[in-house]
Design a protein around this motif. Sequence first.
Motif, mmCIF file in Angstrom:
data_model
loop_
_atom_site.group_PDB
_atom_site.id
_atom_site.type_symbol
_atom_site.label_atom_id
_atom_site.label_comp_id
_atom_site.label_asym_id
_atom_site.label_seq_id
_atom_site.Cartn_x
_atom_site.Cartn_y
_atom_site.Cartn_z
ATOM 1 N N PHE A 56 0.851 -1.188 0.000
ATOM 2 C CA PHE A 56 0.000 0.000 0.000
ATOM 3 C C PHE A 56 0.887 1.239 0.000
ATOM 4 O O PHE A 56 0.449 2.314 0.370
ATOM 5 C CB PHE A 56 -0.926 0.023 1.215
ATOM 6 C CG PHE A 56 -2.013 -1.008 1.161
ATOM 7 C CD1 PHE A 56 -2.946 -0.978 0.154
ATOM 8 C CD2 PHE A 56 -2.095 -2.008 2.111
ATOM 9 C CE1 PHE A 56 -3.961 -1.931 0.088
ATOM 10 C CE2 PHE A 56 -3.106 -2.962 2.059
ATOM 11 C CZ PHE A 56 -4.032 -2.921 1.044
ATOM 12 N N ILE A 102 11.873 -4.517 5.486
ATOM 13 C CA ILE A 102 10.415 -4.589 5.472
ATOM 14 C C ILE A 102 9.914 -5.860 4.778
ATOM 15 O O ILE A 102 8.844 -6.383 5.090
ATOM 16 C CB ILE A 102 9.885 -3.307 4.792
ATOM 17 C CG1 ILE A 102 8.668 -2.769 5.497
ATOM 18 C CG2 ILE A 102 9.560 -3.481 3.394
ATOM 19 C CD1 ILE A 102 8.216 -1.457 4.873
ATOM 20 N N ALA A 111 1.912 -5.174 4.571
ATOM 21 C CA ALA A 111 0.973 -4.213 4.007
ATOM 22 C C ALA A 111 0.943 -2.939 4.843
ATOM 23 O O ALA A 111 1.008 -1.828 4.318
ATOM 24 C CB ALA A 111 -0.417 -4.838 3.920
ATOM 25 N N ILE A 112 0.854 -3.089 6.170
ATOM 26 C CA ILE A 112 0.729 -1.907 7.016
ATOM 27 C C ILE A 112 2.044 -1.155 7.108
ATOM 28 O O ILE A 112 2.055 0.072 7.197
ATOM 29 C CB ILE A 112 0.201 -2.290 8.399
ATOM 30 C CG1 ILE A 112 -1.140 -2.981 8.228
ATOM 31 C CG2 ILE A 112 0.126 -1.077 9.299
ATOM 32 C CD1 ILE A 112 -2.308 -2.384 8.891
ATOM 33 N N ALA A 113 3.155 -1.895 7.066
ATOM 34 C CA ALA A 113 4.441 -1.204 7.085
ATOM 35 C C ALA A 113 4.557 -0.302 5.862
ATOM 36 O O ALA A 113 5.035 0.828 5.955
ATOM 37 C CB ALA A 113 5.591 -2.207 7.128
ATOM 38 N N LEU A 115 2.046 0.998 4.247
ATOM 39 C CA LEU A 115 1.095 2.092 4.490
ATOM 40 C C LEU A 115 1.756 3.176 5.338
ATOM 41 O O LEU A 115 1.665 4.367 5.040
ATOM 42 C CB LEU A 115 -0.118 1.516 5.233
ATOM 43 C CG LEU A 115 -1.447 2.235 5.189
ATOM 44 C CD1 LEU A 115 -2.030 2.154 3.794
ATOM 45 C CD2 LEU A 115 -2.417 1.588 6.179
ATOM 46 N N GLY A 116 2.442 2.747 6.395
ATOM 47 C CA GLY A 116 3.142 3.687 7.271
ATOM 48 C C GLY A 116 4.257 4.401 6.528
ATOM 49 O O GLY A 116 4.453 5.609 6.688
ATOM 50 N N LEU A 117 4.963 3.639 5.686
ATOM 51 C CA LEU A 117 6.054 4.225 4.910
ATOM 52 C C LEU A 117 5.531 5.360 4.035
ATOM 53 O O LEU A 117 6.143 6.430 3.947
ATOM 54 C CB LEU A 117 6.694 3.143 4.040
ATOM 55 C CG LEU A 117 7.790 3.601 3.090
ATOM 56 C CD1 LEU A 117 8.985 4.109 3.868
ATOM 57 C CD2 LEU A 117 8.204 2.477 2.159
ATOM 58 N N ALA A 119 2.957 7.249 4.539
ATOM 59 C CA ALA A 119 2.660 8.422 5.363
ATOM 60 C C ALA A 119 3.942 9.126 5.797
ATOM 61 O O ALA A 119 4.043 10.350 5.759
ATOM 62 C CB ALA A 119 1.844 7.992 6.587
ATOM 63 N N ALA A 120 4.946 8.335 6.181
ATOM 64 C CA ALA A 120 6.186 8.913 6.687
ATOM 65 C C ALA A 120 6.934 9.676 5.603
ATOM 66 O O ALA A 120 7.489 10.744 5.839
ATOM 67 C CB ALA A 120 7.081 7.805 7.255
ATOM 68 N N ALA A 123 5.838 13.206 4.959
ATOM 69 C CA ALA A 123 6.267 14.092 6.045
ATOM 70 C C ALA A 123 7.744 14.425 5.928
ATOM 71 O O ALA A 123 8.151 15.574 6.144
ATOM 72 C CB ALA A 123 5.965 13.424 7.391
ATOM 73 N N ILE A 124 8.558 13.433 5.550
ATOM 74 C CA ILE A 124 10.000 13.682 5.448
ATOM 75 C C ILE A 124 10.278 14.672 4.315
ATOM 76 O O ILE A 124 11.007 15.649 4.488
ATOM 77 C CB ILE A 124 10.763 12.362 5.217
ATOM 78 C CG1 ILE A 124 10.667 11.494 6.466
ATOM 79 C CG2 ILE A 124 12.220 12.636 4.868
ATOM 80 C CD1 ILE A 124 11.212 10.103 6.293
ATOM 81 N N ASN A 127 9.799 18.350 4.642
ATOM 82 C CA ASN A 127 10.770 19.039 5.484
ATOM 83 C C ASN A 127 12.121 19.237 4.804
ATOM 84 O O ASN A 127 13.058 19.729 5.414
ATOM 85 C CB ASN A 127 10.967 18.270 6.792
ATOM 86 C CG ASN A 127 9.783 18.475 7.729
ATOM 87 O OD1 ASN A 127 9.494 19.590 8.123
ATOM 88 N ND2 ASN A 127 9.094 17.404 8.049
ATOM 89 N N THR A 230 -3.925 8.258 -2.044
ATOM 90 C CA THR A 230 -5.035 7.631 -2.770
ATOM 91 C C THR A 230 -4.554 6.953 -4.051
ATOM 92 O O THR A 230 -5.239 6.104 -4.604
ATOM 93 C CB THR A 230 -6.117 8.663 -3.147
ATOM 94 O OG1 THR A 230 -5.540 9.625 -4.034
ATOM 95 C CG2 THR A 230 -6.658 9.372 -1.931
ATOM 96 N N ASN A 232 -2.275 4.829 -4.137
ATOM 97 C CA ASN A 232 -2.147 3.418 -3.779
ATOM 98 C C ASN A 232 -3.473 2.696 -3.922
ATOM 99 O O ASN A 232 -3.528 1.581 -4.418
ATOM 100 C CB ASN A 232 -1.632 3.275 -2.346
ATOM 101 C CG ASN A 232 -0.205 3.739 -2.230
ATOM 102 O OD1 ASN A 232 0.638 3.333 -3.013
ATOM 103 N ND2 ASN A 232 0.061 4.607 -1.266
#
Lengths: 315, 256, 285
Positions: A56, A102, A111-113, A115-117, A119-120, A123-124, A127, A230, A232
């Motif tokens: 994802f 991973i 899958a969730i890792a 998903l988290g990636l 999102a992260a 954010a990275i 910045n 989205t 994904n």
Amino acid sequence: MRPLPLAIAAVVVVLLVFVPWLASDVMMQFAIDALLLAVLAQAWNILGGFTGYVSFGNSVFYGLGTYGAAIAMAQFHLPFWVGILLGIVLAVLCALLIGIPILRLRGPYFAIATLGLAAAMGAIVSNLPIAGSNIGLVLPLIRADTMFYELSLGLLVLCTLTVLWVSKSRFGMGLVAIREDEDAAGTMGINTTVFKIVALVLSALFTAVAGSIHAYWISFIDPASAFDPTLNVRMVIMAVFGGPGTVFGPLVGSFILSAIYEYLASSISTAAALLFGIVIVLAVIFMPRGLANMIGGVRARGPRYFLQNIRENRL
Amino acid sequence: MSAPGENAAGATTRIPILQAEGITKRFSGLVSVNRVSFEMYENEILGLIGPNGAGKTTLVNMISGTLKPSDGELRFEGQPIDALPPYQRAHLGICRTFQVMKPFPGMSVLENVTVGALFGRGGEKVMAKARRSAREWIDFTGLSHRVDARADSLGGPDRKRLEFAKALAMEPKLLLLDEVMAGLNAVEVEEVIELIKKMRERGVTILVIEHVIKAIRSLSDRVLVLHHGEKIAEGDPAAVLEDPRVVEAYLGRRRQ
Amino acid sequence: MLLAQILTNGVLLGGLYGLMALGMALVWGVLNIVNLAHGAMIMLGGYAVYYLFAGLGVDPFLALPIATLGMFVFGYLLQRFVLNLVVRSAMLNTLLITFGLNVVITYLAQLAFSADFRTINPGYAGSNIAVFGITVPLVNFAAFAIAIVLAGAIWLLLNKMPLGRAIRATSQNLIAARLYGVNPRQLYAVTFGIGAALAGAAGGLYGTIAHLTPYIGASLTAKSFVIAIIGGLSNPFGVILGGIFVGVAESLTALYFGPTYSDVISFGLLVVVLIVRPARALRTA
């Protein structure tokens, strides 16, 4: 693959090459978008369809491809192909760096890792000054829809040929074995780690190039659009709707869904996103193996096909 | 190639194909296999028996590499293999079946066996050749009538045949068979015994974990008995199966 | 002193995070479904309390049980008539379908509630109590306390009541549970309903201390997942502790690196936890 579908595919590709001389501007917008989405679905298919690792987070590779092109062209005034290369390098590096830890995870953990990636990563990047931080980057403006169309088509053909090769090769056999039973695959002599990483890298590579092309075409990018989660949703559902682990399923799935989406988006815009969710839910319930299985499978026909799927999976 | 039975006698002078020395496996404090040492010689059939929970499958898992021993050393053809992951052991020729049969469910019988031919010790690189040799092994195990069937559509006995065909396509030197006869009727057990004998005739060394004592008796050159993770007896099948400790530990408990 | 304050904030927030993850852990452990729509259900609970409060003037803490009950019914029906159709298929499919449900719920919420930020803001929202010079926001403290109480209730349910024993039996072995006269279809729906109810309660509390938008679901799902893994699937108090751990980590990250990195820290924690404790991750998969 029997010769007939291949011949049909070849004819379709040749016909598609001439589309820019026939289509309107609006049609071209749609066509380029549809082709790039098909690339994403097809690239996802290598890892998700053949290897069974549901990502994802492929939007990360797309975003890196986007930013590769944007940084090279907007910050350093380098030509487009250098941008594509930079995008590929970034995406492949990320696939190797993130992939190795991973890919040890299985099923929902992977899958969730991812998903988290996803999102992260947004954010990275927002910045990082070199990536234009929150504001984004502006690429040199170019009006060359025909070029973008042919590039996208070429990329899709290349990606599909790769998947075709995967489906017939020793490498692909290994991937499918991993999908079917990873422990057994290991004891049968498959170096599962290497196979999975190569699949991820291939997937990342094509996804990144699609991102680069899209960045130059759109000529403005920011973290929100480059790492749009989205995306994904779209690539996964297109591949799954068409038939994961098949060569043409993801293509058919993505063209059909792109067309429906485009039609709905022009009439009622908010419902279009909703449609994707509904299609996922219905597809998983009624045809969990995708269109390809429904059409080509040896199972029951007609409404009984759907009932059979439900009967197998309900409690 | 030596005749069966000779192996045990010549044990001290020959180089074993597999040496296990003080193999121990602890799971969070619980000792599952405790300092087990044994050797296997080329082309012999070693029967491994013991009550449920004796640590037989754990031992096989450590030999095939899916589990790492907490202690002890494993050598295959004289080389230490403790550091090798399962796939490299498969390349050396160590091959196993699973207690719960593990075919690749969505693949056809042919594809399942082809995976063995592609990635086993033979490591055939060309798909067409791998398919051809897979067909041969499917014939050998008597599964040719189901070549294109999906593996998860096979019944019990055919599933075992598939498991054998997959294993053989890998051209193993050492084959670890984990309860391949469980759930089979008498006729089917007989067939599998014949199949195992045929495999040995092709030069394969075989470790058989089995609860079917009749099969152990008729197949094994030597028998090794595990109980509570420890080796309590080893040697000639007839003698070992009469051993009072074995009867008490193994048969006695089974009768309950 | 600043550190003590940050830690307090983190612990209070973390209790609520634990409550968010509790429902996910329960459903995951019993039904073997990783519900990717869990965050969206938290969001729904938040909006339910918001509308009861802003529309009808019901006090948020009175609205909370109503929203919780409503979410129980929602979850029960969802499992009984939708998820039940795919509950035996591969995990990929249950992931995909809950992913699809997440999209559906999110966009329906956007149509119904608009994309504007909402906050549940009762008169006492700003009230604090000071303990040893540390400011404890009343609402956060109440959220924390309710999270602990609900975790205790779930513990009692699972360990001391017949329904809980049936749930645990079903999670161990579906066939055996059936032999004991448990109707798994019914039990799955009830379990999923409880999971949804917990999500609803967490959402209502979340709305009193943070902004609600239709889009908060995905990141709350990811957070709940991380916490469920850290805390384990079997013990409700373990999940609350996992939540506190993540809450404290987030607060410290926001203090030292800036608030934009709080999503990064839950992902980082996820990867670290999965790599440090891969055994569990690999076994359950």
